[in-house]
Design a protein around this motif. Structure first.
Motif, PDB file in Angstrom:
ATOM      1  N   PRO A   1      40.758   5.936  -9.276  1.00 52.09           N
ATOM      2  CA  PRO A   1      41.931   5.548  -8.520  1.00 52.09           C
ATOM      3  C   PRO A   1      42.157   3.827  -8.474  1.00 52.09           C
ATOM      4  CG  PRO A   1      40.633   6.929  -7.148  1.00 52.09           C
ATOM      5  CD  PRO A   1      39.969   6.757  -8.293  1.00 52.09           C
ATOM      6  N   SER A   2      40.832   3.030  -8.658  1.00 60.07           N
ATOM      7  CA  SER A   2      40.636   1.766  -8.695  1.00 60.07           C
ATOM      8  C   SER A   2      41.229   1.305  -9.955  1.00 60.07           C
ATOM      9  CB  SER A   2      39.646   1.148  -8.184  1.00 60.07           C
ATOM     10  OG  SER A   2      38.343   1.809  -9.141  1.00 60.07           O
ATOM     11  N   SER A   3      41.255   1.738 -11.068  1.00 56.90           N
ATOM     12  CA  SER A   3      41.601   1.547 -12.481  1.00 56.90           C
ATOM     13  C   SER A   3      42.861   2.121 -12.860  1.00 56.90           C
ATOM     14  CB  SER A   3      40.494   1.533 -13.318  1.00 56.90           C
ATOM     15  OG  SER A   3      39.667   0.711 -13.312  1.00 56.90           O
ATOM     16  N   ARG A   4      43.257   3.352 -12.370  1.00 55.16           N
ATOM     17  CA  ARG A   4      44.245   4.298 -12.437  1.00 55.16           C
ATOM     18  C   ARG A   4      44.198   4.963 -13.939  1.00 55.16           C
ATOM     19  NH1 ARG A   4      49.153   2.751 -12.200  1.00 55.16           N
ATOM     20  NH2 ARG A   4      50.060   4.230 -11.074  1.00 55.16           N
ATOM     21  N   THR A   5      43.055   5.296 -14.132  1.00 58.25           N
ATOM     22  CA  THR A   5      42.895   5.946 -15.697  1.00 58.25           C
ATOM     23  C   THR A   5      41.745   6.811 -15.300  1.00 58.25           C
ATOM     24  OG1 THR A   5      42.547   5.187 -17.958  1.00 58.25           O
ATOM     25  CG2 THR A   5      41.245   4.152 -16.268  1.00 58.25           C
TER      26      THR A   5
ATOM     27  N   GLU B   1      31.515   5.773 -19.042  1.00 58.01           N
ATOM     28  CA  GLU B   1      31.829   4.608 -18.131  1.00 58.01           C
ATOM     29  C   GLU B   1      31.580   4.750 -16.965  1.00 58.01           C
ATOM     30  OE1 GLU B   1      36.082   3.569 -20.106  1.00 58.01           O
ATOM     31  OE2 GLU B   1      35.830   5.678 -19.988  1.00 58.01           O
ATOM     32  N   LEU B   2      30.847   5.666 -16.332  1.00 54.95           N
ATOM     33  CA  LEU B   2      30.397   5.626 -14.979  1.00 54.95           C
ATOM     34  C   LEU B   2      28.945   5.294 -14.608  1.00 54.95           C
ATOM     35  CD1 LEU B   2      31.484   9.460 -14.550  1.00 54.95           C
ATOM     36  CD2 LEU B   2      32.650   7.615 -14.117  1.00 54.95           C
ATOM     37  N   GLU B   3      29.016   5.055 -13.432  1.00 55.20           N
ATOM     38  CA  GLU B   3      27.658   4.524 -12.842  1.00 55.20           C
ATOM     39  C   GLU B   3      27.316   5.401 -11.721  1.00 55.20           C
ATOM     40  OE1 GLU B   3      27.675  -0.329 -13.831  1.00 55.20           O
ATOM     41  OE2 GLU B   3      28.198   0.416 -11.872  1.00 55.20           O
ATOM     42  N   TYR B   4      25.980   5.531 -11.275  1.00 53.30           N
ATOM     43  CA  TYR B   4      25.775   6.576 -10.262  1.00 53.30           C
ATOM     44  C   TYR B   4      24.821   5.776  -9.353  1.00 53.30           C
ATOM     45  CZ  TYR B   4      27.620  10.300 -12.891  1.00 53.30           C
ATOM     46  OH  TYR B   4      28.506  11.131 -13.522  1.00 53.30           O
ATOM     47  N   PRO B   5      25.121   5.123  -8.616  1.00 50.12           N
ATOM     48  CA  PRO B   5      24.721   4.238  -7.388  1.00 50.12           C
ATOM     49  C   PRO B   5      23.703   5.426  -6.494  1.00 50.12           C
ATOM     50  CG  PRO B   5      26.762   3.841  -6.838  1.00 50.12           C
ATOM     51  CD  PRO B   5      26.683   4.487  -8.343  1.00 50.12           C
ATOM     52  N   GLU B   6      22.552   5.101  -5.829  1.00 48.89           N
ATOM     53  CA  GLU B   6      22.135   6.092  -5.314  1.00 48.89           C
ATOM     54  C   GLU B   6      22.411   6.005  -3.643  1.00 48.89           C
ATOM     55  OE1 GLU B   6      17.872   6.156  -6.074  1.00 48.89           O
ATOM     56  OE2 GLU B   6      18.169   6.611  -8.029  1.00 48.89           O
ATOM     57  N   VAL B   7      23.132   5.173  -3.553  1.00 50.81           N
ATOM     58  CA  VAL B   7      23.427   4.589  -1.748  1.00 50.81           C
ATOM     59  C   VAL B   7      24.623   5.164  -1.265  1.00 50.81           C
ATOM     60  CG1 VAL B   7      21.850   2.658  -2.136  1.00 50.81           C
ATOM     61  CG2 VAL B   7      24.453   2.463  -2.669  1.00 50.81           C
TER      62      VAL B   7
ATOM     63  N   ASP C   1      44.731   8.566   1.414  1.00 49.72           N
ATOM     64  CA  ASP C   1      43.764   8.226   0.576  1.00 49.72           C
ATOM     65  C   ASP C   1      42.556   9.508   0.572  1.00 49.72           C
ATOM     66  OD1 ASP C   1      41.784   7.285  -0.866  1.00 49.72           O
ATOM     67  OD2 ASP C   1      42.127   5.171  -0.355  1.00 49.72           O
ATOM     68  N   VAL C   2      42.573   9.968  -0.615  1.00 46.02           N
ATOM     69  CA  VAL C   2      41.562  11.123  -0.556  1.00 46.02           C
ATOM     70  C   VAL C   2      40.165  10.660   0.032  1.00 46.02           C
ATOM     71  CG1 VAL C   2      42.911  12.541  -1.944  1.00 46.02           C
ATOM     72  CG2 VAL C   2      41.179  11.188  -3.110  1.00 46.02           C
ATOM     73  N   LEU C   3      39.725   9.510  -0.466  1.00 43.93           N
ATOM     74  CA  LEU C   3      38.395   8.921  -0.211  1.00 43.93           C
ATOM     75  C   LEU C   3      38.259   8.462   1.124  1.00 43.93           C
ATOM     76  CD1 LEU C   3      37.235   7.673  -3.876  1.00 43.93           C
ATOM     77  CD2 LEU C   3      36.506  10.079  -2.557  1.00 43.93           C
ATOM     78  N   GLY C   4      39.341   8.322   1.708  1.00 35.28           N
ATOM     79  CA  GLY C   4      39.417   7.462   3.037  1.00 35.28           C
ATOM     80  C   GLY C   4      40.079   8.375   4.262  1.00 35.28           C
TER      81      GLY C   4
ATOM     82  N   PRO D   1      29.515   9.357  -8.950  1.00 39.41           N
ATOM     83  CA  PRO D   1      30.208   8.591 -10.022  1.00 39.41           C
ATOM     84  C   PRO D   1      30.794   7.282  -9.560  1.00 39.41           C
ATOM     85  CG  PRO D   1      30.963  10.605  -9.712  1.00 39.41           C
ATOM     86  CD  PRO D   1      29.938  10.687  -8.715  1.00 39.41           C
ATOM     87  N   TYR D   2      30.756   6.319  -9.999  1.00 37.25           N
ATOM     88  CA  TYR D   2      31.746   5.118  -9.653  1.00 37.25           C
ATOM     89  C   TYR D   2      32.133   4.663 -10.910  1.00 37.25           C
ATOM     90  CZ  TYR D   2      30.371   4.165  -4.862  1.00 37.25           C
ATOM     91  OH  TYR D   2      30.118   4.173  -3.223  1.00 37.25           O
ATOM     92  N   ASP D   3      33.123   3.910 -10.923  1.00 38.10           N
ATOM     93  CA  ASP D   3      34.070   2.996 -12.148  1.00 38.10           C
ATOM     94  C   ASP D   3      33.140   1.987 -12.504  1.00 38.10           C
ATOM     95  OD1 ASP D   3      35.388   1.453 -13.715  1.00 38.10           O
ATOM     96  OD2 ASP D   3      37.385   2.170 -12.910  1.00 38.10           O
ATOM     97  N   TRP D   4      32.399   1.745 -13.791  1.00 37.88           N
ATOM     98  CA  TRP D   4      31.552   0.601 -14.083  1.00 37.88           C
ATOM     99  C   TRP D   4      32.168  -0.564 -14.089  1.00 37.88           C
ATOM    100  CZ3 TRP D   4      30.416   0.869 -20.035  1.00 37.88           C
ATOM    101  CH2 TRP D   4      31.369   1.000 -20.767  1.00 37.88           C
ATOM    102  N   ARG D   5      33.376  -0.434 -14.046  1.00 41.81           N
ATOM    103  CA  ARG D   5      34.184  -1.727 -14.194  1.00 41.81           C
ATOM    104  C   ARG D   5      34.518  -2.466 -12.574  1.00 41.81           C
ATOM    105  NH1 ARG D   5      36.247   1.295 -17.798  1.00 41.81           N
ATOM    106  NH2 ARG D   5      35.987   0.629 -20.214  1.00 41.81           N
ATOM    107  N   THR D   6      35.218  -1.419 -11.820  1.00 41.39           N
ATOM    108  CA  THR D   6      35.561  -1.955 -10.741  1.00 41.39           C
ATOM    109  C   THR D   6      34.362  -1.606  -9.578  1.00 41.39           C
ATOM    110  OG1 THR D   6      36.395   0.231  -9.823  1.00 41.39           O
ATOM    111  CG2 THR D   6      37.825  -1.231 -11.104  1.00 41.39           C
ATOM    112  N   LYS D   7      33.551  -0.844 -10.047  1.00 40.81           N
ATOM    113  CA  LYS D   7      32.306  -0.682  -8.926  1.00 40.81           C
ATOM    114  C   LYS D   7      32.692   0.079  -7.694  1.00 40.81           C
ATOM    115  CE  LYS D   7      29.907  -3.178 -11.819  1.00 40.81           C
ATOM    116  NZ  LYS D   7      28.797  -2.500 -12.616  1.00 40.81           N
ATOM    117  N   LYS D   8      33.779   1.041  -8.097  1.00 41.62           N
ATOM    118  CA  LYS D   8      34.251   1.828  -6.765  1.00 41.62           C
ATOM    119  C   LYS D   8      34.109   3.143  -7.217  1.00 41.62           C
ATOM    120  CE  LYS D   8      37.379  -1.885  -5.097  1.00 41.62           C
ATOM    121  NZ  LYS D   8      38.970  -2.248  -4.348  1.00 41.62           N
TER     122      LYS D   8
END
Length: 1041
Positions: free
Chosen positions: A262-266, A272-278, A472-475, A502-509
């Motif tokens: 949603p942050s990049s709208r794509t 292209e994903l990151e997986y933070p553990e927090v 907002d689905v995540l909020g 999974p987080y967007d590796w660019r926006t970190k969201k």
């Protein structure tokens, strides 16, 4: 003939043996015949270091800096000042002790560029072609230490291959279709063409900055013709790959759930994903009320209807509106259990921050839930209830039971899932929303379920979600769903859940799973070919094969479309009314030709009638061009075609080399595109390296302050004391020192260690250079005339060169680093060099012993400087430019630069030494160590000061030595069980002014009363030299403080 061994004697001076590894220069003479009793000896061969007799007196050799005439005797006697200084062959070289890398390395790089050294070497090399294909880094910021590790590893391999006579073609590249950080509002204000222009400028500027840094690392490559994924020729080749895959039926358009940002709208790919553990999700346990049971299953349920419900668990409550089924495992055992609440009044559990639902607080009259039998006790604890099992049944019995949708109120079915339904967590029943999950989608397709996803590009509920529209689905959307379920008495428990997400590796969201119309590559169509190709590739380290094979075997179809303006367009046109895509061989080839000429910007500024082939132009008004661009992994994954194939380089590449994360990134995208388009892998071998961590093994972070910037490592920081300028070679030495097959460490302490090792190595090379200042190849002594110690030195050298070659061939550079440390810096310096100094400095300029030693030193210099050149190219070139002689190759070619000299050739004569001789020298070194211990004891007892003050006696048996007045003794235990007696006493005679050896002959030569016999002979042979001016030679090496 039998070899006789004396039971007690001062050993003959025929053979020379050093007895000090570090700073003691004493040595003792050892006859091989005298030790044959306890050493396995080869046929008698001389290994003398200085072949002179001194009437049976025991002489000592000095291994520190040789005596200069200005030095005074340790006894305090005044000696004639400077008389013999011009007769001592002191080291001389223009090669500096200090590297001054911040200045010298750029000078060397300019020399390489000016002389086009790389081109000369490649043009002259006559071996095969070697292609290490560069994986393109993102042109989106400054380089970090991981970039340095990657590029230096590549350069080490390429430079080694150059020395091995390969024609190396290394074309660096950049992935340019990654947007820089930009405020979303600012991005919206830009037209597509303005945004693309801005992004292109940023990428090109970044390329130039990164290229400058890579060059500073000492990386050689075709920088003038580097490949950029934004260049028209590259984009055209990428369109061609896409076209081949499309025409083979591997590309299709469909509605499937994809990772959506949603942050990049794509849409995003897995890579292209990151997986933070927090990440903390809002997890819920909910119940769906059963309304209908098939006749075949009625006996299990009739006594519990209408009070029985299906219990599910989810960490994404916002997906409940998209629910289309509940899935169960057909072979799992399920239980129908009655719920008895234990907590009635408390809203919050006493043991956690878990929120108790109204269902459990209300004391519901009767409630039966269906859960996995194995999870009953776990759920009792989770929910704070007592679950009484009433009946058990297999999951297959639940199929086609129906329940009321918790939001929509419609009836939905229970379906059978596959192995993804387990009892590791949850309830054993899975809330299934085919529009919001891959496994859900597969199950949905199997049962013909609707692919419903009421979420828009911004991650907000659409009108299809009814009362939740706009949230907002995540909020707040998530919160509203939970509240709704609680109000409807459908919520059992709500609690936070910390896990990887999974987080967007660019926006970190965070991202979501969302079904949209996208373009996909059907991996299923060529998966088997991909798996076969993987098995034929050489993977370094070997576990890389398992990793990529696992990822490829389980990979779903690859979503290759992105909703971005910056990128290569998917060349599809859509009918205005039917929305059907128009894409065939003619349209793809036409777009490819346009992009090859004008670049991909043409897609945005040219009208549809010009973008369509001529045969479709009459229908241009019925079509509109698509706005999707290709996944950046499709961009870089097409490099095999755009670079290797189009530029006529060897294909498939000999080697791909990147970080271990590229098993799911570039390695895989390159494999899939090449298999789909060509039917084979784009590489023969793949090497992967780990990530770079700090000295404590922690991930680097600016906020923590543990980031190591390669630019600062090389050129220094503002505080030169804390961040000195180490130079590129120290950084490269660090790269060679680590086992890159796993994560590697770097930090200030490690860099200081590398700098110290580099300094010692430089000192070793300087020693070699400075003692060859008057040497020419014509001075070389033939192997047959070399003393044994020199032959052994060449034997060791040949073994070391062979071992280092094995290290390069196996890409095990850390083993090379260990050999450099052990042999070049420690063993060579502390043994052979110490022994050599007496011959080199005071043995006579043109004496056979000095020329023999110089022959060995020259061999070491020419070998060492070449075998370390791939790792330390600046140091090697610096040494090469200071060679005091010319290096002419076998074909008559004058090698002016180190990489023109190629790898040292194998000398089979050097490499062949009888095993008895090898064992002999091993024993000699062990004996030498024991002698050193006795000398140290004598020094502590103040019998001697310098080791030159001592006389060492060695006896072949431990017989009664009571009659001997030997103040300090020791022994050496041989491998055969014998003991060798060692005695140390004060040296006989007086100290020679020129060589500092003790001799009874000092004072017996008229005109030269302070010389020993050996030095007297040298002086008599060099009378003109003695009469020369007494000034110090101009290029004499200065003594270190």
């Amino acid at each position: 003939m039998a070899i006789q061994t004396s039971s007690h004697k001062v050993l003959s001076p025929k053979f020379y043996l050093p007895v000090r590894h570090t700073n003691i220069g004493s040595a003792f003479h050892l006859s091989r015949a005298s030790v044959a009793k306890f050493f396995v000896t080869p046929t008698a061969k001389s290994f003398c270091s200085n072949r002179y007799q001194d009437n049976g007196s025991f002489l000592k050799s000095r291994v520190m800096r040789p005596v200069v005439a200005t030095n005074k005797a340790s006894s305090g006697d005044k000696q004639e000042d400077g008389r013999y200084k011009n007769t001592v062959d002191l080291p001389r070289t223009t090669f500096g002790m200090r590297a001054n890398s911040a200045v010298r390395e750029p000078e060397i790089q300019k020399l390489w560029d000016a002389e086009q050294v790389l081109k000369k070497v490649v043009d002259r090399n006559s071996g095969g072609v070697f292609i290490l294909h560069d994986g393109p880094p993102y042109a989106n910021g400054d380089l970090h230490i991981g970039h340095a590790l990657n590029k230096i590893l590549k350069d080490i391999i390429n430079r080694y291959k150059l020395l091995q006579n390969y024609k190396v073609h290394y074309v660096p590249g950049w992935d340019c279709h990654v947007l820089q950080s930009m405020d979303s509002d600012a991005r919206k204000e830009l037209t597509p063409l303005k945004l693309r222009k801005k992004a292109a400028k940023f990428a090109k500027d970044t390329v130039m900055t990164q290229m400058k840094s890579f060059k500073r690392y000492g990386v050689w490559g075709d920088w003038e013709n580097a490949y950029l994924t934004l260049s028209p020729e590259y984009e055209a080749a990428q369109i061609e790959v896409f076209g081949k895959m499309a025409l083979e039926g591997h590309i299709y358009r469909g509605r499937k759930p994809v990772h959506w940002s949603p942050s990049s709208r794509t849409a995003l790919a897995e890579a292209e994903l990151e997986y933070p553990e927090v990440h903390v999700s809002q997890s819920i346990y909910a119940i769906f009320k059963v309304t209908h049971v098939p006749d075949a299953s009625l006996d299990f349920f009739k006594e519990f209807l209408p009070d029985v419900s299906l219990a599910i668990w989810t960490t994404t409550p916002w997906t409940i509106p998209g629910n289309a089924a509940v899935a169960v495992n057909p072979v799992l055992l399920y239980a129908i259990a009655e719920v008895h609440p234990l907590v009635e009044d408390n809203v919050t559990s006493k043991t956690s921050n878990t929120i108790l639902s109204k269902t459990l607080r209300s004391g519901h009259q009767k409630l039966f839930v269906v859960v996995a039998s194995d999870l009953v006790s776990t759920l009792e604890t989770k929910w704070g209830v007592k679950l009484t099992i009433k009946k058990t049944l297999l999951g297959s019995v639940l199929e086609n039971c129906r329940y009321i949708h918790p939001v929509g109120g419609t009836e939905c079915s229970v379906v059978l899932g596959e192995g993804y339904i387990t009892t590791e967590s949850g309830t054993g029943l899975v809330h299934t929303a085919p529009g919001h999950g891959q496994e859900d989608y597969i199950t949905g397709v199997k049962y013909g379920l609707p692919i419903f996803s009421p979420v828009d590009d911004n991650g907000k509920f659409t009108d299809e979600a009814g009362q939740f529209s706009g949230l907002d689905v995540l909020g707040d959307g998530n919160t509203a769903i939970i509240r709704f379920l609680d109000e409807k008495m459908l919520l059992m428990k709500h609690e936070p859940y910390k896990h990887k997400y999974p987080y967007d590796w660019r926006t970190k969201k965070p991202t979501i799973f969302r079904a949209t119309e996208q373009w996909f590559a059907s991996v299923e169509g060529f998966r088997r070919d991909a798996m076969d190709a993987i098995s034929k590739v050489s993977w370094v380290p070997p576990q890389g094969e398992n990793r990529i094979a696992t990822m490829t075997s389980s990979r779903s179809d690859w979503c290759i479309s992105r909703q971005r303006t910056w990128g290569v367009p998917i060349p599809a046109f859509y009918h205005i009314h039917s929305k059907e895509p128009l894409m065939n061989k003619e349209t793809i080839n036409h777009i490819k030709s346009i992009i090859a000429e004008k670049g991909s910007d043409a897609w945005w500024y040219m009208p549809v009638d010009e973008l369509l082939p001529e045969k479709y132009r009459d229908e241009a008004g019925e079509y509109q061009k698509g706005t999707d661009t290709m996944d950046v992994w499709f961009d870089s994954g097409s490099s095999w075609a755009a670079v290797l194939e189009k530029r006529g380089l060897n294909w498939p590449a000999d080697l791909y080399l990147e970080g271990t994360d590229q098993h799911r990134g570039w390695f895989q995208s390159s494999l899939l595109t090449c298999i789909a388009a060509k039917g084979m892998a784009p590489y023969k071998s793949v090497l992967t390296h780990g990530f770079v961590l700090d000295e404590k093994g922690l991930k680097m972070s600016k906020s923590v302050g543990n980031v190591i910037d390669p630019a600062i490592v090389i050129d220094g920081g503002k505080n030169t004391k804390e961040s000195p300028a180490y130079g590129a070679d120290v950084l490269r030495l660090w790269v060679s020192s680590v086992d890159y097959s796993s994560d590697v460490l770097i930090g200030p302490q490690i860099l200081r260690q590398m700098s110290d090792i580099y300094r010692k190595l430089r000192g070793t090379l300087r020693y070699l250079l400075s003692n060859l200042h008057d040497w020419e190849p014509d001075n070389a002594v033939s192997y047959d005339n070399l003393p044994m110690i020199d032959r052994h030195a060449l034997f060791q050298l040949q073994n070391v060169v062979s071992s280092i070659k094995e290290g390069y061939e196996g890409y095990q550079f850390y083993k090379i680093f260990q050999i450099i440390q052990r042999f070049i810096i420690v063993d060579l310096s502390n043994f052979y060099f110490d022994v050599a100094k007496d011959r080199l400095y005071v043995g006579g300029t043109r004496s056979p012993t000095r020329r023999s030693c110089q022959t060995v030193l020259a061999a070491h210099l020419l070998c060492i400087v070449r075998v370390i050149a791939p790792i330390l190219p600046h140091l090697s070139e610096d040494v090469w430019q200071c060679l005091p002689f010319k290096f002419v190759m076998a074909d008559g070619y004058l090698a002016k630069f180190v990489f023109e000299a190629r790898w040292p050739t194998i000398d089979h004569q050097w490499a062949t030494m009888p095993i008895e001789d090898v064992g002999f020298w091993s024993n000699v070194l062990e004996l030498r160590t024991e002698v050193n211990k006795v000398l140290e004891t004598a020094r502590t007892g103040k019998l001697i000061g310098s080791s030159l003050d001592a006389k060492v006696e060695i006896v072949s048996s431990m017989e009664d030595m009571s009659s001997q007045d030997i103040p300090y003794t020791g022994h050496y235990d041989t491998k055969g069980g014998n003991k060798i007696w060692i005695g140390v006493s004060s040296a006989d005679g007086s100290k020679c002014e020129r060589c500092w050896h003790y001799s009874t002959q000092v004072g017996t030569f008229a005109g030269h009363p302070t010389l020993c016999g050996r030095c007297y002979n040298v002086i008599m042979e060099n009378q003109p030299q003695l009469a020369a001016a007494s000034g110090t030679p101009q290029n004499q090496v200065r003594k270190k403080a």
